[in-house]
Design an enzyme around this catalytic site. Structure first.
Site, PDB file in Angstrom:
ATOM      1  N   ASP A  13     -82.600  25.945  75.270  1.00 30.20           N
ATOM      2  CA  ASP A  13     -82.605  25.090  74.084  1.00 30.20           C
ATOM      3  C   ASP A  13     -83.840  25.255  73.214  1.00 30.20           C
ATOM      4  O   ASP A  13     -83.795  25.072  72.006  1.00 30.20           O
ATOM      5  CB  ASP A  13     -82.462  23.618  74.485  1.00 30.20           C
ATOM      6  CG  ASP A  13     -83.735  23.079  75.112  1.00 30.20           C
ATOM      7  OD1 ASP A  13     -84.136  23.588  76.176  1.00 30.20           O
ATOM      8  OD2 ASP A  13     -84.338  22.148  74.547  1.00 30.20           O
ATOM      9  N   GLU A  57     -93.102  23.994  68.608  1.00 30.00           N
ATOM     10  CA  GLU A  57     -91.944  24.376  69.399  1.00 30.00           C
ATOM     11  C   GLU A  57     -90.695  24.396  68.516  1.00 30.00           C
ATOM     12  O   GLU A  57     -90.530  23.548  67.644  1.00 30.00           O
ATOM     13  CB  GLU A  57     -91.729  23.441  70.583  1.00 30.00           C
ATOM     14  CG  GLU A  57     -90.659  23.927  71.544  1.00 30.00           C
ATOM     15  CD  GLU A  57     -90.651  23.190  72.870  1.00 30.00           C
ATOM     16  OE1 GLU A  57     -90.124  23.741  73.851  1.00 30.00           O
ATOM     17  OE2 GLU A  57     -91.170  22.058  72.934  1.00 30.00           O
ATOM     18  N   TYR A 108     -83.705  14.862  77.552  1.00 29.35           N
ATOM     19  CA  TYR A 108     -82.645  14.591  76.583  1.00 29.35           C
ATOM     20  C   TYR A 108     -81.870  13.334  76.977  1.00 29.35           C
ATOM     21  O   TYR A 108     -80.665  13.390  77.232  1.00 29.35           O
ATOM     22  CB  TYR A 108     -81.704  15.792  76.462  1.00 29.35           C
ATOM     23  CG  TYR A 108     -82.318  16.953  75.706  1.00 29.35           C
ATOM     24  CD1 TYR A 108     -82.359  16.947  74.314  1.00 29.35           C
ATOM     25  CD2 TYR A 108     -82.884  18.027  76.387  1.00 29.35           C
ATOM     26  CE1 TYR A 108     -82.926  18.002  73.617  1.00 29.35           C
ATOM     27  CE2 TYR A 108     -83.455  19.088  75.700  1.00 29.35           C
ATOM     28  CZ  TYR A 108     -83.484  19.072  74.312  1.00 29.35           C
ATOM     29  OH  TYR A 108     -84.052  20.116  73.617  1.00 29.35           O
ATOM     30  N   ASP A 164     -88.599  26.583  76.656  1.00 25.99           N
ATOM     31  CA  ASP A 164     -88.582  26.646  78.120  1.00 25.99           C
ATOM     32  C   ASP A 164     -87.271  27.277  78.581  1.00 25.99           C
ATOM     33  O   ASP A 164     -86.530  27.841  77.784  1.00 25.99           O
ATOM     34  CB  ASP A 164     -88.786  25.254  78.726  1.00 25.99           C
ATOM     35  CG  ASP A 164     -87.823  24.230  78.131  1.00 25.99           C
ATOM     36  OD1 ASP A 164     -86.753  24.635  77.633  1.00 25.99           O
ATOM     37  OD2 ASP A 164     -88.127  23.028  78.174  1.00 25.99           O
TER      38      ASP A 164
END
Length: 530
Positions: free
Chosen positions: A83, A484, A235, A86
């Site tokens: 996603d 990120e 999440y 990572d």
């Protein structure tokens, strides 16, 4: 006589130069190259691929990874997308990414096709849906995560070197997860529409899975982060599952045309908050604005709706208008989305651009719905034409591409200046194909993470978290709130970039025709001496 002849020659040369200038592409004369932005966006999805990479992989610094995913549980979970920076495969944001990619293509597929990128769009969507087919192992069973977030975050390795846990997590009737089941259903339903003409068999397969997953998520209702505790810190579902179930129902209606899903939408509109929540953000978690815009589309297109359905869809549309007006700053009582001094929408400091891209897409799509239905947006401060929605969406897109106080493109690899220290394990570490020497968890931190140099690999097409509330950006690898990137940041912009390029192309064609007319008129005036 020579002076007159020389003057005529000079004018003829001027007209010739005018013709040559008219043949120049617009980007050569300045402006943002939306075609380049779109092309690079698709490269980012290739950089995020997990699994066995295909022969036509264009991002060459990536290698195969996660080739034993699911083995521990006796299921094939190889593939899908990481996603962000990572290596955990989180089902909810991955599914939302595919839904938004599919929506982009459904709205602006013709424009993407004209730009020669349609094949890459289908590949990006299919890489996700192929994985979802694997992950949906039983009608009431869906694998929703591979990898452990805590272990992964203590490790800075290339995906090709992974030594962290690849434990897989699932939802089923005993451990329900309506949000992720419904979002995956939405993704597969949306993708089934995309593939309907080019691959009918695959489209039918996706729709079959989508219907099963929707029924599963609806019948066994429950929050997925209660069943999959490992996702809670990464999440979690703040909005609950009502928005995802309504969202999936709308996508299934679009895919099937069945009135069953419209009735589901109407019957559950109030209970699930679709007609009650007036929101100011749209994201992988909170889908209400997307639900309300899609419901508005259904209403504005007309069709065979009952009076009750029409009345309820009007309530959805009212809430959609609240969201869109809040983005435009046209609600009263300060009930609007904040903006930075330079005009960027600002919801919160952590990955703020995810909310900007969502708003930009919804504003763009809704502006088209208004134009097609000859309507205007109803805001408390007055009606707003569709062109104004799109103009504001363009400002947000242009800000992302570099029209901002930092003069920095937040789309990596685009323009002369962009983030060089993106918070991304693979991009920040020497490519596996260049150096196959194993990089351990701590070694990755000690050698690569703390480096103050730019990443050795450019994460082309990624949209990072973006600037703070004052338009400032700190390009440091450790500043993950800003540096990120996530797949769901880039996905909504695919459609926006396609439309922007199409409009620029039309404008350029009109400009070219006008110059051709001027050239023709000028040459006609020279006939007296030719």
């Amino acid at each position: 006589m020579m002076e007159i002849y020389g003057d005529k020659i000079s004018r003829l040369i001027s007209f010739s130069l005018l013709y040559l200038l008219s043949m120049q592409p617009m980007m050569a004369r300045g402006g943002l190259d939306y075609r380049e932005a779109l092309t690079k966006s698709f490269l980012y999805f290739e950089a995020q691929r997990s699994g066995h990479l295909p022969y036509n992989q264009r991002v060459m610094w990536r290698g195969h990874s996660g080739l034993t995913d699911g083995l521990e549980q006796g299921v094939d979970l190889v593939g899908g997308y990481y996603d962000a920076g990572d290596h955990v495969k989180f089902g909810l944001p991955m599914a939302f990414t595919i839904t938004m990619l599919s929506w982009s293509i459904l709205e602006y597929g013709a424009e993407v096709k004209n730009m020669g990128e349609y094949g890459h769009a289908l590949e990006a969507i299919k890489w996700g849906t192929d994985y979802f087919i694997k992950a949906h192992t039983q009608p009431n069973e869906l694998w929703v995560q591979v990898g452990d977030g805590d272990a992964d975050h203590y490790c800075w390795q290339r995906p090709e070197d992974m030594t962290t846990s690849r434990h897989a997590y699932k939802i089923d009737t005993e451990n329900p997860g309506s949000e992720v089941a419904a979002e995956t259903a939405a993704a597969m339903a949306a993708a089934s529409i995309v593939f309907k003409q080019s691959d009918p068999h695959y489209s039918h397969l996706l729709l079959h899975h989508a219907q099963q997953l929707f029924d599963f998520g609806d019948k066994w209702r429950g929050k997925y982060d209660k069943s999959v505790r490992a996702v809670k810190s990464y999440y979690p579902s703040v909005s609950g599952y009502g928005d995802e179930l309504l969202w999936a129902a709308l996508w299934l209606h679009w895919a099937t045309g069945s009135d069953r899903y419209v009735e589901y939408l109407v019957e559950n509109a109030d209970e699930f908050g679709g007609t009650g929540w007036a929101v100011s953000e749209f994201s992988w978690d909170i889908k209400y604005a997307g639900v309300q815009v899609l419901a508005s589309k259904l209403l504005m297109e007309g069709g065979n709706l009952t009076k009750n359905q029409t009345r309820k869809l009007e309530e959805f549309k009212s809430k959609a208008e609240h969201y869109l007006c809040s983005c435009l700053g046209k609600n009263k009582d300060d009930n609007n989305v904040r903006r930075t001094p330079a005009g960027l929408l600002f919801v919160r400091q952590w990955n703020n651009l995810q909310y900007v891209v969502g708003a930009t897409f919804l504003l763009t799509a809704f502006s088209d719905y208004l134009s097609r239905s000859n309507q205007q947006l109803r805001c408390p401060t007055g009606n707003v034409p569709g062109e104004e929605l799109f103009s504001f969406a363009k400002l947000q897109a242009d800000y992302i591409l570099g029209s901002n106080p930092e003069g920095l493109s937040y789309l990596v690899g685009f323009g002369p200046k962009f983030p060089k220290q993106v918070h991304h394990r693979a991009a920040s570490t020497v490519a596996f194909k260049e150096d196959k020497g194993f990089i351990g968890c701590i070694q990755g931190f000690d050698v690569w993470y703390i480096r103050r140099k730019e990443n050795p690999n450019v994460l082309t097409g990624a949209i990072v978290g973006g600037p703070n509330a004052n338009d400032a950006f700190d390009d440091r690898r450790g500043n993950y709130m800003q540096t990120e990137a996530c797949t769901y940041n880039t996905a909504p912009m695919v459609g926006v970039f396609a439309k922007l390029h199409h409009l620029e192309q039309k404008k350029e064609e009109q400009h070219h025709l006008k110059q051709q007319e001027q050239l023709f008129e000028g040459l006609q005036g020279q006939r007296s001496w030719m």
